[in-house]
Enzyme design. Structure first.
Site, PDB file in Angstrom:
ATOM      1  N   ASP A   1       0.844  -1.202   0.000  1.00 25.58           N
ATOM      2  CA  ASP A   1       0.000   0.000   0.000  1.00 25.58           C
ATOM      3  C   ASP A   1       0.879   1.252   0.000  1.00 25.58           C
ATOM      4  OD1 ASP A   1       0.870  -0.192   2.594  1.00 25.58           O
ATOM      5  OD2 ASP A   1      -1.104  -0.021   3.521  1.00 25.58           O
ATOM      6  N   SER A   2       2.220   1.050   0.008  1.00 28.95           N
ATOM      7  CA  SER A   2       3.137   2.166  -0.224  1.00 28.95           C
ATOM      8  C   SER A   2       2.910   2.745  -1.622  1.00 28.95           C
ATOM      9  CB  SER A   2       4.597   1.723  -0.061  1.00 28.95           C
ATOM     10  OG  SER A   2       4.832   0.529  -0.782  1.00 28.95           O
TER      11      SER A   2
ATOM     12  N   ASP B   1      -1.062  -6.049  -0.105  1.00 27.67           N
ATOM     13  CA  ASP B   1      -1.464  -5.384   1.139  1.00 27.67           C
ATOM     14  C   ASP B   1      -2.964  -5.153   1.155  1.00 27.67           C
ATOM     15  OD1 ASP B   1       0.537  -4.895   3.003  1.00 27.67           O
ATOM     16  OD2 ASP B   1       1.317  -3.156   1.900  1.00 27.67           O
TER      17      ASP B   1
ATOM     18  N   LYS C   1      -1.446  -9.286   2.980  1.00 23.69           N
ATOM     19  CA  LYS C   1      -0.695  -8.848   4.161  1.00 23.69           C
ATOM     20  C   LYS C   1      -1.556  -7.863   4.943  1.00 23.69           C
ATOM     21  CE  LYS C   1       3.135  -6.061   3.935  1.00 23.69           C
ATOM     22  NZ  LYS C   1       2.709  -4.830   4.658  1.00 23.69           N
TER      23      LYS C   1
ATOM     24  N   GLU D   1      -1.602  -5.380   8.652  1.00 25.05           N
ATOM     25  CA  GLU D   1      -0.789  -4.764   9.702  1.00 25.05           C
ATOM     26  C   GLU D   1      -1.451  -4.932  11.069  1.00 25.05           C
ATOM     27  OE1 GLU D   1       0.053  -0.666   8.786  1.00 25.05           O
ATOM     28  OE2 GLU D   1       0.918  -1.160   6.836  1.00 25.05           O
TER      29      GLU D   1
ATOM     30  N   GLU E   1       8.969  -4.114  10.654  1.00 24.13           N
ATOM     31  CA  GLU E   1       9.442  -2.838  10.112  1.00 24.13           C
ATOM     32  C   GLU E   1      10.026  -1.958  11.208  1.00 24.13           C
ATOM     33  OE1 GLU E   1       6.721  -0.942   7.426  1.00 24.13           O
ATOM     34  OE2 GLU E   1       7.887   0.917   7.348  1.00 24.13           O
TER      35      GLU E   1
HETATM   36  O1  KIV Z   1       3.545  -1.131   1.679  1.00 21.11           O
HETATM   37  C1  KIV Z   1       4.731  -1.488   1.754  1.00 21.11           C
HETATM   38  O2  KIV Z   1       5.561  -1.183   0.897  1.00 21.11           O
HETATM   39  C2  KIV Z   1       5.126  -2.287   2.908  1.00 21.11           C
HETATM   40  C3  KIV Z   1       6.589  -2.514   3.096  1.00 21.11           C
HETATM   41  C4  KIV Z   1       7.202  -1.321   3.717  1.00 21.11           C
HETATM   42  C5  KIV Z   1       6.857  -3.751   3.866  1.00 21.11           C
HETATM   43  O3  KIV Z   1       4.303  -2.695   3.674  1.00 21.11           O
END
Ligand code: KIV
Length: 271
Positions: A51-52, A90, A120, A122, A189
């Protein structure tokens, strides 16, 4: 029923074997077809459709605004490119916190529409019910602890997490709970290397770090950061493998010059 169409070699099971044999896992983010194709060619084990994307693709300050439709669009683009790596997507902010039934519907949507391999999420204990429900639908889940950017408004800072003993032991408990629930891997992280080591030694499943030191089972970086496309973000853990900001800037400047000076197109570049 034939399964011959799926020739991708990386599986969650194979990642576990890599941990057992001590082979480090290399993971990178990707959000589009062209980059994912190059990353695959380089021999990456896992691609994270992170989600980055909210930051590096869309220019948001945090990861919070990205939507499930946008994540699916990025994941579909990556999936069209890859042959070998495992692809993890994510779950965006707001799609799994608070209601485990909504969480499983959203995870199913991501898996169905993108055809990726895993999701994934969080968080630790506070999202365990969602993790368990998603797993019960047969969807592999990767956890994410330490600095969890979707909670940035709660933390108030992107500083190193779990430096103090209380938070460190809660993180370890969360990691054990995620493993016991059935997660196939966990991202850690921005935490002290000693804690990263402790978590990796405690868990049977692979622990992949970003700013979690060298003793974990693998590493992940954001593609735009490691390529040096982004310049404003320079944490200690970030190794830059190229300076594409400069390369691209020079190429774009040269192009502008060539158009204005009528150097481009030349006789040979026209019909
Ligand atoms: O969204 C992302 O890029 C991440 C990484 C920083 C692990 O969750």
């Amino acid at each position: 029923m034939s399964t011959e169409g799926n020739t991708r070699v990386m599986t969650t099971h194979r990642l576990m074997e890599m941990k057992q044999s001590g082979e480090k896992i290399a993971m990178l983010t990707a959000y589009d077809y062209t980059s994912a194709k190059i990353i695959d060619e380089a021999g990456i084990d896992v691609i994270l459709v992170g989600d980055s994307a909210a930051n590096v693709m869309a220019g948001h300050e945090t990861t919070l605004p990205i939507t499930i439709d946008q994540m699916i669009y990025h994941a579909q683009s990556v999936m069209r490119a890859v042959k070998n790596p495992l692809v993890v997507v994510d779950m965006p902010f707001g799609t799994y916190q608070g209601n485990s039934k909504t969480a499983v519907s959203n995870a199913i949507r991501i898996m169905k529409e993108s055809e990726a391999d895993a999701v994934k999420l969080e968080g630790g204990m506070e999202i365990l019910e969602s993790v368990e429900r998603i797993l019960s639908a047969g969807i592999p889940v990767m956890g994410h602890l330490g600095l969890t950017p979707q909670s940035i408004h709660k933390f108030g800072t992107y500083a190193v997490r779990a430096k103090e003993a209380g938070e460190a032991s809660r993180l370890l408990e969360d990691a054990v709970a995620l493993e016991n629930a059935g997660c196939f891997s966990i991202v850690l992280e921005k935490i002290p290397a000693a804690l990263g080591r402790k978590v990796a030694e405690t868990l049977q499943i692979p622990v992949i770090g970003i700013g979690a030191g060298r003793y974990v089972d693998g590493q992940v970086l954001v593609m735009h950061d490691m390529l040096g496309l982004t310049t404003e973000f320079s944490p200690r853990f970030l190794r830059r493998y190229a300076n594409l900001h400069e390369t691209c800037l020079n190429a774009f400047r040269q192009y502008v010059n060539d158009v204005k000076s009528e150097d481009f197109p030349s006789e040979n570049e026209q019909y």
